[in-house]
Design an enzyme around this catalytic site. Structure first.
Site, PDB file in Angstrom:
ATOM      1  N   SER A 130     169.967   2.808 161.845  1.00 32.02           N
ATOM      2  CA  SER A 130     168.790   3.105 161.026  1.00 32.02           C
ATOM      3  C   SER A 130     167.806   4.046 161.693  1.00 32.02           C
ATOM      4  CB  SER A 130     168.077   1.800 160.650  1.00 32.02           C
ATOM      5  OG  SER A 130     167.611   1.141 161.809  1.00 32.02           O
ATOM      6  N   LYS A 161     160.943  -4.769 158.867  1.00 28.31           N
ATOM      7  CA  LYS A 161     160.473  -3.459 159.327  1.00 28.31           C
ATOM      8  C   LYS A 161     159.111  -3.119 158.729  1.00 28.31           C
ATOM      9  CE  LYS A 161     165.116  -1.643 160.146  1.00 28.31           C
ATOM     10  NZ  LYS A 161     166.154  -0.679 159.762  1.00 28.31           N
TER      11      LYS A 161
END
Length: 785
Positions: free
Chosen positions: A688, A731
């Site tokens: 990511s 996140k």
């Protein structure tokens, strides 16, 4: 003159091939049987047989490699002659060597294909003094006595040693070597005796070893004789007790042991236990009747019956099926966690409609401090059940789960059965804490033992190795906890219903602190609300500037720290009431650990902010890129995993292949590119970070600075597409904690925003992107989306 005589008479240097010995030492004049199977050793023996049958036998270091070098060999060894040999069909050679002389290595001659060295013969130093002769007689006498009583010498070896002692009784040097070769001491100690040339000193050392060994052997012999006498005494006592029982029966007197066993038998028959357990208990009682009560086996059988009798085979606590009451109890103990509460209420609803429903197998997964363990206690309280918790962290023996068989000394049931007995009911809430930290090595695999426990189709007849009768675990509500799922075996994970517990937002932490943590710490420190108070602004500063976590564990520690300091001031009479505000909080907790301006202030191109997911929740990470003139290569630092390194390579390859389209004026063939992710001691991995890396590189090549309030996450491909990522909620929580208010995420993750709290979506501007072009246009094109 043969080769043996040449070596014995030689005073010059001679060359010898070295046959390395592990864990054994050869001595002059003694025979040593050996076997070799590796190619190097076989070649040494073959070459020696074709020349003079002489090899050098030298001890090597235990830590040396498979093929030792010159540095691994001790300098003093023995030149030996191969007397007999036999070659087996599989290539192994077995041969008999006789030591000729002590030799010392002077210099190496060759190392390949095997070691050859130049050696010099060593002469013994013997004075034939009275002390030397006296030592020789003492050594011979002590060694003869050891040979007589030592159990590790076979009879044929004893006869051979006695004959050798008689043959060399007039030679101190030969006697010392023969005794040293047969001493029960480590090889390194034997090597010291081999290297000792002074016969008198050698005999002194041997005498010391013999005295110690003789004392140990005599003590061991004495203990064996005492044990034999004890066994005979126990047998006599057994027969006498049996006669005493017969006499008491004739006199009509009652036997206390028999009465105890009769009462135990009545208790077993009256208990509501399964047929297999009852039969096993009665069988053991019948065995006890013919045993000696003083024997060890009697206590083992008695303990086994106690376990069978004290287990709650069919004793169940009554569930609290009032759904509203259960909801209220869960809400009192925990803020939010709606998914978990909803699942428990669903179970109670089904249990209310169907009484024989099997207990669910739940697995709470989330970062530390979010309340996984305490939630299990709350569930037990809401259901009205007993609560049992065992920690699986570091457990490596499957017998901890299944128990040990009764044949082992000190055997006990496994932790599952022990927990059931401790709870006193067959339907407790059973928490398996830290299931992701189970060990698995040569000692066992406890995760495999849990497969039967955590399977509703099997655990109705769970078999413990100690009990050897099935126990019904189907009514137990098992709850496992883990920080992350990767270490849990897939087959075990498939048996559990996974419920993810994410981190808390600032508002949620405020609610938890005011509703639970402050009350708990006041009670723990003997304070009342009239003695201690804390404002909302102070709490907010603690959350944002003194803790940076997904859970509330450090928040609780900070509040406890404040309570301790308040208790100290009140106890000393300095203050009657302590009020913590945003202004005075630094007087108590010191300067902030995480300043409010957490974002990295970018003042140069090549730096971008990314978002990452770890087992402890979401994290903010920074990617730095730099270019240096030199050979074209990509340098990656910051403790990056393989997947993250591949993302960096993909990012660089994408920009190089599209340099003309993006008008990138950069000489790739004349520069080295260095990508670094700070906090290098912390391992980082995952795909990511691809979007962050490609943006940092684009910023470097175009010499454009990235705004410091933008964070991004997403996986990229060589075509420039952006793929979805996991851990979106964690996140975004990390970005919110770091006061970042602009986040770029893949468009395919739009559906995952349903799990993100409204507070986060309200405070953070979320931009969805589908390709690298979208990211570049947004970051460097004025952010008009």
């Amino acid at each position: 003159m043969n080769e043996r005589e040449k070596i014995a008479a030689s005073k010059e240097y001679i060359e010898l091939p070295i046959l390395p010995l592990r864990n054994m030492v050869s001595f002059p004049g003694l025979f040593l049987p050996l076997a070799v199977s590796d190619e190097t050793s076989i070649k040494i023996v073959d070459d020696a047989l074709s020349r003079n049958k002489i090899v050098g036998l030298f001890l090597i270091e235990e830590t040396s490699s498979k093929k030792p070098g010159f540095a691994d060999v001790y300098r003093v060894g023995v030149a030996a002659q191969i007397v007999k040999f036999f070659r087996y069909p599989d290539g192994t050679i077995r041969f008999l060597c006789q030591g000729i002389e002590r030799v010392r290595i002077e210099e190496p001659v060759q190392e390949e294909p095997y070691l050859v060295v130049r050696v010099r013969k060593l002469e013994d130093i013997s004075t034939n003094s009275k002390e030397e002769n006296a030592l020789m007689l003492s050594v011979a006498q002590n060694f003869k006595e050891i040979v007589e009583i030592a159990p590790y010498f076979p009879e044929d070896v004893k006869d051979a040693i006695k004959g050798s002692l008689f043959a060399i009784k007039e030679s101190p040097s030969r006697l010392s070597d023969m005794v040293a070769a047969n001493l029960n001491i480590p090889p390194k100690e034997k090597q010291k005796l081999l290297e000792e040339l002074d016969v008198c000193r050698r005999l002194k050392r041997i005498s010391e070893y013999l005295v110690k060994e003789l004392a140990i052997l005599k003590l061991s012999k004495e203990m064996r004789e005492k044990a034999t006498d004890s066994i005979e005494k126990a047998q006599r006592e057994y027969f006498l007790r049996e006669q005493l029982k017969a006499i008491k029966r004739e006199l009509g007197e009652e036997d206390e042991t028999g009465r105890e066993l009769a009462e135990l038998e009545e208790e077993v028959k009256s208990m509501d236990m399964p047929k297999e357990a009852r039969e096993a208990a009665l069988h053991e009682i019948n065995r006890l009747r013919v045993m000696n009560p003083a024997s060890a086996e009697y206590s083992v059988s008695k303990t086994y019956i106690d376990w069978l009798v004290n287990l709650p085979w069919r004793h169940y606590t009554k569930d609290n099926l009032e759904l509203k009451s259960a909801i209220q109890t869960l809400d009192e103990d925990h803020h939010d966690l709606e998914k978990v509460k909803e699942r428990i209420i669903e179970y109670l609803a089904v249990r209310k409609l169907k009484s024989d429903v099997k207990g669910p197998i739940l697995c709470f997964v989330g970062p530390p401090g979010v309340g996984k363990t305490s939630l299990g206690m709350s569930i037990a309280r809401a259901l009205g059940r007993k609560f049992v918790r065992i920690s699986l962290g570091g457990m490596h023996d499957e017998a901890e789960i299944r128990g040990h068989r009764r044949t082992y000394v000190g055997a006990l049931p496994g932790r599952i059965i022990q927990g059931i007995r401790r709870a006193g009911s067959a339907n407790p809430v059973f928490m398996l804490d830290e299931i992701d930290k189970l060990g698995a090595d040569f000692r066992g695999d406890p995760a495999s033992a849990l497969l039967e426990v955590l399977d509703p189709e099997q655990n109705f007849s769970f078999s413990d190795n100690y009990l050897e009768v099935p126990f019904d675990l189907s009514k137990v509500l098992f709850i496992a906890t883990a920080n992350y799922l990767d270490p849990i075996p897939r087959v075990l994970l498939d048996r559990m219903e996974v419920i993810n517990l994410s981190g808390y937002t600032e508002i949620e932490k405020m609610h938890i602190a005011k509703k639970f943590l402050i009350k708990k710490e006041l009670d723990n420190h003997g304070l009342t609300s009239s003695m201690f108070s804390i404002t909302d602004s102070a709490l907010r500063r603690i959350i944002n500037e003194y803790t940076m976590e997904a859970g509330v564990r450090n928040l609780a520690r900070s509040i406890a720290n404040l309570c301790r300091k308040a208790a100290k001031s009140i106890a000393l009479g300095e203050l009657k009431k302590v009020r913590i505000t945003a202004r005075n909080i630094e007087d108590y907790l010191g300067p902030p650990k995480f300043p409010k301006e957490y974002k990295l202030k970018f003042n140069r191109p090549g730096v971008a902010t990314g978002l990452a997911w770890t087992r402890y929740g979401g994290e903010v990470l920074f990617v730095e890129a730099a270019a240096m003139k030199g050979s074209p290569k990509l340098v990656l630092t910051g403790s990056l995993g393989n997947v993250m390194k591949e993302s960096a390579m993909i990012a660089l390859s994408f920009l190089r292949s599209n340099a003309e389209r993006y008008s990138i004026d950069f000489e790739f063939d004349k520069h080295s590119i260095h990508i670094h992710v700070p906090e290098g001691a912390i391992p980082k991995d995952g795909p990511s970070a691809g979007v962050t890396i490609v943006t940092a590189l684009f910023s470097l090549f175009k010499r454009k600075t990235i705004p410091s309030d933008i964070a991004m996450t997403g996986e990229i491909t060589l075509r420039g597409d952006i793929l979805p990522i996991g851990g979106l909620k964690e996140k975004l929580l990390a970005a919110h904690r770091a006061h970042i208010r602009d986040v770029i995420i893949p468009v395919e993750n739009k559906k995952n925003l349903v799990d993100v709290p409204e507070e986060i979506k309200r405070d953070i501007k979320i931009t969805f992107v589908d390709s690298v072009d979208d990211v570049i246009n947004y970051v460097f094109g004025g952010r008009k989306r």
